[in-house]
Design an enzyme around this catalytic site. Structure first.
Site, PDB file in Angstrom:
ATOM      1  N   CYS A 200       0.763  -0.996  -0.132  1.00 18.10           N
ATOM      2  CA  CYS A 200      -0.146  -0.032  -0.096  1.00 18.10           C
ATOM      3  C   CYS A 200       0.792   1.372  -0.028  1.00 18.10           C
ATOM      4  O   CYS A 200       1.593   1.552   0.806  1.00 18.10           O
ATOM      5  CB  CYS A 200      -0.821   0.048   1.271  1.00 18.10           C
ATOM      6  SG  CYS A 200      -2.053   1.448   1.270  1.00 18.10           S
ATOM      7  N   GLY A 337      -0.502  -5.926 -12.111  1.00 15.81           N
ATOM      8  CA  GLY A 337      -0.159  -4.690 -12.369  1.00 15.81           C
ATOM      9  C   GLY A 337      -0.691  -4.584 -13.847  1.00 15.81           C
ATOM     10  O   GLY A 337      -0.132  -4.971 -14.961  1.00 15.81           O
ATOM     11  N   ALA A 400      -6.825  -6.079 -10.588  1.00 19.96           N
ATOM     12  CA  ALA A 400      -7.048  -5.064  -9.714  1.00 19.96           C
ATOM     13  C   ALA A 400      -7.857  -3.810 -10.610  1.00 19.96           C
ATOM     14  O   ALA A 400      -9.039  -4.092 -10.664  1.00 19.96           O
ATOM     15  CB  ALA A 400      -5.463  -4.453  -9.234  1.00 19.96           C
TER      16      ALA A 400
END
Length: 534
Positions: A200, A337, A400
């Site tokens: 994070c 990613g 994501a």
């Protein structure tokens, strides 16, 4: 007597309360209890060291403070095992452990929806399960807030019935906090794995030493993995917060995953050293090739990059191929990613294959080949399977932001095609989300407002989708900012708007008018594009 200290006592129904509380409350069976002093005759039954007896009015004797070994032999909870002070066993209404041990997590060939703060809520995860996701994970929770009993934090632990393989993510900066939170989660909730957050980039998290800040302190990473692994994997873990299970009950094992970035700085990536420390900690805990750490996930960006520039999948592949000690059981490595199309996923898998073929040690599987026999294997002699195990490379599609922009992405990955979804079908997905949201947050004014705000947070990502039928070339890239365009109908143009006022209009189509003075600003900065050059 005055100044008497409260001592723990075990009641007939298994609860533990202090003697001071029992003196004010009647026992469960309705029989008054009289505590015996050291000078009274306790009867012919021998008294164990450290034990105390309570004589009932009908002549019975009840003992407390029984040593752990004696309690275990009698199939009862040890006297020093305390329930969390925030609630009693009557309030929990759940078993500490299930009747069967947990299954181990196999990420191979699965579509995994990564933990997404704010937008990765339960209604959204239900949408993703309906569109083909295999594994889901809850939003990031802070270990300190869980230990303090925060209702908001514990609400993040809720699991939807559709989530057959489900994990939660923990963030924290210290071994003791993370281990105690892990043991508590192991006992209190239904979860298949717990993810350790080392990635994070948000300032409020890193300023406390958690998230990606931990990558600057590798020794802390080792301690956190060891502490959490012992609490989640061992049959008799170190009692950081007190054993919550009966000694005679079977123990479920919960695996760990570790989510990290390449490093803190752009020019000094440190993922290989972190992976080796995680591998060493997992080897310390034990369990073989399919042991306490199910996988390591690497986001191909540094902390300072946040979400700018393209993710470096070549670096992730090199870490997966070379970072781990060949004398220890390998941990699967999953890349993350910018994945937003099946063509990109096929390209990433090809990059992994190139590293497998070019590495000089392809033929030397070594200790891992023998240790991998402990886990499931369809064909242990298959060269591709041996290579995958040797390098710890997982064929898992971890989604994501791509799943926020295109929630139907699991369908495209599994069917290896582009879906030219219509605007009406996209609106139907949003309508299903609002229905799930009203079930989850409630249908009163507060629930409608919560559903609306989480819908708007999601719309701040979905507008970035460009319909396949309008693209000049395929596939769409997540970091490319498209020019303004007009959709094939009015609804498609509205869904493509990057203006918050238009997102509010969409929410009114599904939830009715907004309150007077309503304003919305996205909380996430992850919906940004790569800055325009020149």
């Amino acid at each position: 007597s005055n100044g008497q200290k409260a001592e723990t006592a075990e009641t007939a129904d298994g609860d533990q309360r202090s003697n001071a509380r029992e003196s004010a409350l009647p026992p469960a069976n309705g029989t008054p209890v009289v505590e015996m002093s050291s000078g009274e005759d306790p009867g012919s039954e021998p008294q164990a060291t450290g034990a105390k007896r309570h004589k009932t009015a009908d002549g019975g004797v009840r003992r407390t403070g029984v040593p752990t070994s004696e309690a275990a032999s009698e199939g009862r909870r040890p006297s020093d095992a305390r329930l969390p002070t925030a609630c009693s066993s009557e309030d929990m209404k759940m078993e500490a452990y299930p009747t069967q041990p947990r299954k181990l997590i196999d990420f191979r060939e699965k579509v995994y929806v990564a933990p997404l703060t704010t937008v990765g809520n339960l209604p959204y995860r239900r949408i993703m399960k309906g569109l083909g996701a295999d594994i889901t994970c809850g939003e990031m929770a802070l270990a300190t807030n869980l230990l303090s009993g925060s209702r908001a934090e514990w609400s993040l632990m809720r699991r939807a019935p559709e989530e057959d393989v489900f994990g939660v993510q923990l963030a924290g900066a210290h071994r003791d906090q993370m281990a105690r939170a892990a043991e508590l989660l192991r006992a209190q909730i239904d979860v298949d794995f717990i993810d350790v957050n080392l990635g994070c980039p948000i300032d409020v998290v890193t300023d406390k030493g958690a998230g990606s800040a931990l990558m600057q302190r590798p020794h802390r990473v080792s301690g956190i993995v060891k502490g959490m692994g012992e609490a989640l994997w061992w049959d008799d873990p170190k009692p950081y917060s007190g054993r919550l299970a009966h000694a005679s009950e079977p123990t479920r094992r919960v695996q760990l995953t570790v989510k990290m970035r390449m490093g803190w700085l752009d020019d000094h990536p440190c993922a290989p050293s972190i992976v080796r420390r995680v591998q060493s900690a997992a080897n310390h805990i034990g369990g073989g090739a399919f042991g306490p750490v199910a996988a390591v996930m690497i986001h191909g960006r540094s902390r300072l990059q946040r979400y700018t520039r393209a993710a470096n999948w070549e670096y992730v592949a090199s870490v997966a191929a070379t970072a781990q000690d060949p004398t220890m059981p390998r941990i699967p490595v999953i890349g993350n990613g910018d994945l937003v199309s099946f063509e990109e996923w096929e390209a990433h898998k090809a990059a992994f294959a190139r590293f497998r073929e070019s590495d000089a040690e392809t033929e030397r599987v070594g200790a891992y080949e023998s240790s991998s026999k402990e886990g499931p294997s369809e064909n242990p002699d298959d060269p591709e399977e041996v290579a995958e195990k040797k390098y710890g490379i997982e064929t898992c599609a971890m989604l994501a932001r791509g799943a926020l922009i295109k929630p139907w992405l699991p369908v495209e990955l599994k069917e290896r095609r582009h879906w030219d979804i219509s605007a009406q079908e996209r609106l139907d997905i949003l309508r299903t989300f609002t229905n799930f949201g009203l079930e989850h947050w409630g249908s009163d004014d507060i629930g409608v407002n919560s559903t609306r705000r989480f819908l708007l947070e999601w719309l701040s990502f979905t507008h970035r989708y460009i319909p396949v039928g309008l693209l000049e070339r395929l596939p769409q890239r997540i970091q490319e900012r498209p020019p303004r365009y007009k959709g094939r109908n009015e609804l498609e143009s509205l869904l493509a708007s990057d203006q918050a006022v238009d997102w509010v209009r969409i929410s009114e189509m599904l939830l009715g008018p907004v309150p007077e003075g309503f304003r919305f600003t996205p909380r996430h900065k992850a919906n940004s594009y790569t800055p325009t050059q020149g």
